[in-house]
Each structure stands twice: as structure tokens, then as C-alpha cells.
Design a protein around this motif. Structure first.
Motif, PDB file in Angstrom:
ATOM      1  N   LYS A   1       0.838  -1.195   0.000  1.00  0.00           N
ATOM      2  CA  LYS A   1       0.000   0.000   0.000  1.00  0.00           C
ATOM      3  C   LYS A   1       0.881   1.255   0.000  1.00  0.00           C
ATOM      4  CE  LYS A   1      -3.775   2.249   2.263  1.00  0.00           C
ATOM      5  NZ  LYS A   1      -5.148   1.961   2.511  1.00  0.00           N
ATOM      6  N   GLY A   2       0.497   2.215  -0.840  1.00  0.00           N
ATOM      7  CA  GLY A   2       1.251   3.462  -0.926  1.00  0.00           C
ATOM      8  C   GLY A   2       2.373   3.450  -1.946  1.00  0.00           C
ATOM      9  N   THR A   3       2.629   2.302  -2.553  1.00  0.00           N
ATOM     10  CA  THR A   3       3.672   2.220  -3.577  1.00  0.00           C
ATOM     11  C   THR A   3       3.246   3.032  -4.792  1.00  0.00           C
ATOM     12  OG1 THR A   3       4.309   0.009  -2.849  1.00  0.00           O
ATOM     13  CG2 THR A   3       4.990   0.648  -5.068  1.00  0.00           C
ATOM     14  N   GLU A   4       4.140   3.883  -5.273  1.00  0.00           N
ATOM     15  CA  GLU A   4       3.895   4.643  -6.494  1.00  0.00           C
ATOM     16  C   GLU A   4       4.734   4.010  -7.595  1.00  0.00           C
ATOM     17  OE1 GLU A   4       3.939   8.915  -6.273  1.00  0.00           O
ATOM     18  OE2 GLU A   4       3.361   8.863  -4.161  1.00  0.00           O
ATOM     19  N   VAL A   5       4.056   3.464  -8.605  1.00  0.00           N
ATOM     20  CA  VAL A   5       4.741   2.728  -9.655  1.00  0.00           C
ATOM     21  C   VAL A   5       4.949   3.592 -10.890  1.00  0.00           C
ATOM     22  CG1 VAL A   5       4.683   0.660 -11.109  1.00  0.00           C
ATOM     23  CG2 VAL A   5       3.781   0.571  -8.769  1.00  0.00           C
ATOM     24  N   GLY A   6       3.882   4.220 -11.397  1.00  0.00           N
ATOM     25  CA  GLY A   6       3.998   5.031 -12.600  1.00  0.00           C
ATOM     26  C   GLY A   6       2.633   5.411 -13.132  1.00  0.00           C
ATOM     27  N   ASN A   7       2.619   6.017 -14.298  1.00  0.00           N
ATOM     28  CA  ASN A   7       1.371   6.305 -15.008  1.00  0.00           C
ATOM     29  C   ASN A   7       1.135   5.093 -15.902  1.00  0.00           C
ATOM     30  OD1 ASN A   7       2.790   9.420 -15.026  1.00  0.00           O
ATOM     31  ND2 ASN A   7       0.849   9.072 -14.001  1.00  0.00           N
ATOM     32  N   LEU A   8       0.493   4.110 -15.318  1.00  0.00           N
ATOM     33  CA  LEU A   8       0.431   2.777 -15.901  1.00  0.00           C
ATOM     34  C   LEU A   8      -0.641   2.668 -16.960  1.00  0.00           C
ATOM     35  CD1 LEU A   8       0.963   0.777 -12.607  1.00  0.00           C
ATOM     36  CD2 LEU A   8       2.671   1.708 -14.188  1.00  0.00           C
ATOM     37  N   GLU A   9      -0.301   1.955 -18.013  1.00  0.00           N
ATOM     38  CA  GLU A   9      -1.153   1.871 -19.203  1.00  0.00           C
ATOM     39  C   GLU A   9      -1.624   0.444 -19.440  1.00  0.00           C
ATOM     40  OE1 GLU A   9      -2.835   3.048 -22.965  1.00  0.00           O
ATOM     41  OE2 GLU A   9      -2.065   4.333 -21.424  1.00  0.00           O
ATOM     42  N   GLY A  10      -0.777  -0.432 -19.941  1.00  0.00           N
ATOM     43  CA  GLY A  10      -1.183  -1.780 -20.324  1.00  0.00           C
ATOM     44  C   GLY A  10      -0.485  -2.830 -19.481  1.00  0.00           C
ATOM     45  N   ILE A  11      -1.044  -4.047 -19.519  1.00  0.00           N
ATOM     46  CA  ILE A  11      -0.534  -5.111 -18.663  1.00  0.00           C
ATOM     47  C   ILE A  11      -0.620  -6.457 -19.387  1.00  0.00           C
ATOM     48  CG2 ILE A  11      -2.799  -5.291 -17.580  1.00  0.00           C
ATOM     49  CD1 ILE A  11      -1.410  -6.073 -14.967  1.00  0.00           C
ATOM     50  N   ALA A  12       0.422  -7.250 -19.230  1.00  0.00           N
ATOM     51  CA  ALA A  12       0.445  -8.630 -19.744  1.00  0.00           C
ATOM     52  C   ALA A  12       1.085  -9.494 -18.672  1.00  0.00           C
ATOM     53  CB  ALA A  12       1.246  -8.714 -21.042  1.00  0.00           C
ATOM     54  N   LYS A  13       0.719 -10.763 -18.632  1.00  0.00           N
ATOM     55  CA  LYS A  13       1.306 -11.674 -17.658  1.00  0.00           C
ATOM     56  C   LYS A  13       2.194 -12.679 -18.374  1.00  0.00           C
ATOM     57  CE  LYS A  13       0.447 -14.458 -13.649  1.00  0.00           C
ATOM     58  NZ  LYS A  13      -0.505 -15.137 -12.778  1.00  0.00           N
ATOM     59  N   VAL A  14       3.366 -12.900 -17.792  1.00  0.00           N
ATOM     60  CA  VAL A  14       4.321 -13.873 -18.304  1.00  0.00           C
ATOM     61  C   VAL A  14       4.800 -14.679 -17.100  1.00  0.00           C
ATOM     62  CG1 VAL A  14       6.490 -14.236 -19.521  1.00  0.00           C
ATOM     63  CG2 VAL A  14       5.041 -12.279 -20.123  1.00  0.00           C
ATOM     64  N   GLY A  15       4.402 -15.941 -17.027  1.00  0.00           N
ATOM     65  CA  GLY A  15       4.725 -16.742 -15.845  1.00  0.00           C
ATOM     66  C   GLY A  15       4.072 -16.117 -14.626  1.00  0.00           C
ATOM     67  N   ASP A  16       4.870 -15.851 -13.589  1.00  0.00           N
ATOM     68  CA  ASP A  16       4.354 -15.201 -12.381  1.00  0.00           C
ATOM     69  C   ASP A  16       4.525 -13.692 -12.411  1.00  0.00           C
ATOM     70  OD1 ASP A  16       3.588 -17.629 -11.238  1.00  0.00           O
ATOM     71  OD2 ASP A  16       5.555 -17.932 -10.319  1.00  0.00           O
ATOM     72  N   ASP A  17       5.134 -13.166 -13.462  1.00  0.00           N
ATOM     73  CA  ASP A  17       5.417 -11.733 -13.564  1.00  0.00           C
ATOM     74  C   ASP A  17       4.372 -11.012 -14.407  1.00  0.00           C
ATOM     75  OD1 ASP A  17       7.785 -12.303 -12.216  1.00  0.00           O
ATOM     76  OD2 ASP A  17       8.994 -12.310 -14.037  1.00  0.00           O
ATOM     77  N   PHE A  18       4.157  -9.756 -14.073  1.00  0.00           N
ATOM     78  CA  PHE A  18       3.351  -8.878 -14.916  1.00  0.00           C
ATOM     79  C   PHE A  18       4.297  -7.885 -15.574  1.00  0.00           C
ATOM     80  CE2 PHE A  18       0.226 -10.257 -11.787  1.00  0.00           C
ATOM     81  CZ  PHE A  18      -0.797 -10.665 -12.621  1.00  0.00           C
ATOM     82  N   TYR A  19       4.095  -7.665 -16.865  1.00  0.00           N
ATOM     83  CA  TYR A  19       4.825  -6.625 -17.594  1.00  0.00           C
ATOM     84  C   TYR A  19       3.828  -5.511 -17.848  1.00  0.00           C
ATOM     85  CZ  TYR A  19       8.830  -9.594 -18.008  1.00  0.00           C
ATOM     86  OH  TYR A  19       9.929 -10.364 -17.711  1.00  0.00           O
ATOM     87  N   ILE A  20       4.165  -4.329 -17.346  1.00  0.00           N
ATOM     88  CA  ILE A  20       3.249  -3.194 -17.371  1.00  0.00           C
ATOM     89  C   ILE A  20       3.977  -2.005 -17.986  1.00  0.00           C
ATOM     90  CG2 ILE A  20       1.857  -1.628 -15.957  1.00  0.00           C
ATOM     91  CD1 ILE A  20       1.577  -3.910 -13.918  1.00  0.00           C
ATOM     92  N   THR A  21       3.282  -1.305 -18.863  1.00  0.00           N
ATOM     93  CA  THR A  21       3.888  -0.131 -19.485  1.00  0.00           C
ATOM     94  C   THR A  21       3.575   1.123 -18.676  1.00  0.00           C
ATOM     95  OG1 THR A  21       1.958   0.083 -20.943  1.00  0.00           O
ATOM     96  CG2 THR A  21       3.881  -1.073 -21.827  1.00  0.00           C
TER      97      THR A  21
END
Length: 155
Positions: free
Chosen positions: A79-99
């Protein structure tokens, strides 16, 4: 489907094609990218917009998780984590790739945190993963270009 400006996520019934509001809440933090992951909807949020002309935010968005049955919204990351101005998301294995559209980055998100794995992109949008090729395709907004990235080259 997300409604960026109205703080809503819609559901389309696969049989009837009827559209209904699945959830509407300011806690969605300007939802953009969506990914159904088991019993949860993973949401890449943009952050609270304070300047609609530039899409400027008061803080960066986070990755959220919404239980599909209870509709309870919780942060995917701390909670409170600032990641970015996030747009798209895909999942690869256990990871998410987010633009991150504004910073031009591709982020790898794991339960314990995130990191930029590629930068210098021009307004990257909705990634899609071709598992049989090990390739992530990322369109760049306004460039008539799609980047094809072999994930072995960036991990």
C-alpha cells in the motif's frame, strides 16, 4: 473494459453482450490496463489526474487487485507504492509486464516489487505476450510502430 475518466470498470456478458458497470470507485485511481488472473482482476492504474489537459497526476499509480466475487480492491504491491502512469498489462509466468506511458518504460512487477526492464519507449501502450515465441509485443502510441521484444534479452 476500463473507463479511465469515470473511475469505472465495465463487464461485458460473453453470451448476451450486455454491458454493465462491474465496479465504480475513486479507489481505482484512474484504471487503465486490466488482466484477469484467476479470481482476481489486476489493474494498472494511472494515478489521480489533476490536469486533464496533460494527464498530470498528484501521484503515480499503483497496481491493484480486485476480487472478482467480492469486488474488494486492494493493492497488489505494498500500500502506498507509487509505480507510474500505468497503461497496459500482460502476464508472463508469475510476472506482470506493465507499461508506464509517461516515462516510456516497461516494468516487470512481482509481488515483492517492481523494476524498469526497458526505457526510452515512446508512449508504450498495451503489451501482448506470445508464449510460443517468448516475445512481448508493445505498441507505441502515435508512432505507427509495434516493438517485438524477446524477453530473454531483457531479463
Amino acid at each position: 473494459m476500463s473507463d479511465f475518466s469515470a473511475q469505472r470498470i465495465y463487464r461485458i456478458d460473453p453470451q448476451s453482450k450486455d454491458v454493465e458497470i462491474f465496479i465504480e470507485s475513486d479507489d481505482l485511481d484512474t484504471p487503465d490496463g486490466l488482466y484477469v488472473d484467476g479470481n482476481n482482476l489486476i489493474v494498472a492504474s494511472w494515478g489521480p489526474i489533476v490536469d486533464p489537459a496533460t494527464f498530470g497526476t498528484s501521484r503515480k499509480g499503483n497496481v491493484l487487485s480486485i476480487n472478482l466475487k467480492t469486488k474488494k480492491i486492494k493493492p497488489y504491491l505494498k500500500k502506498g507504492t507509487e509505480v507510474g502512469n500505468l497503461e497496459g498489462i500482460a502476464k508472463v509466468g508469475d510476472d506482470f509486464y506493465i507499461t508506464d506511458w509517461m516515462s516510456g518504460q516497461l516494468l516487470r512487477v512481482r509481488k515483492n516489487g517492481f523494476k524498469a526492464v526497458m526505457s526510452g519507449l515512446k508512449n508504450p501502450t498495451d503489451p501482448n505476450y506470445a508464449e510460443e515465441l517468448g516475445v512481448l509485443a508493445i505498441p507505441e502510441h502515435g508512432t505507427n510502430r509495434v516493438l517485438f521484444i524477446n524477453l530473454k534479452d531483457i531479463n
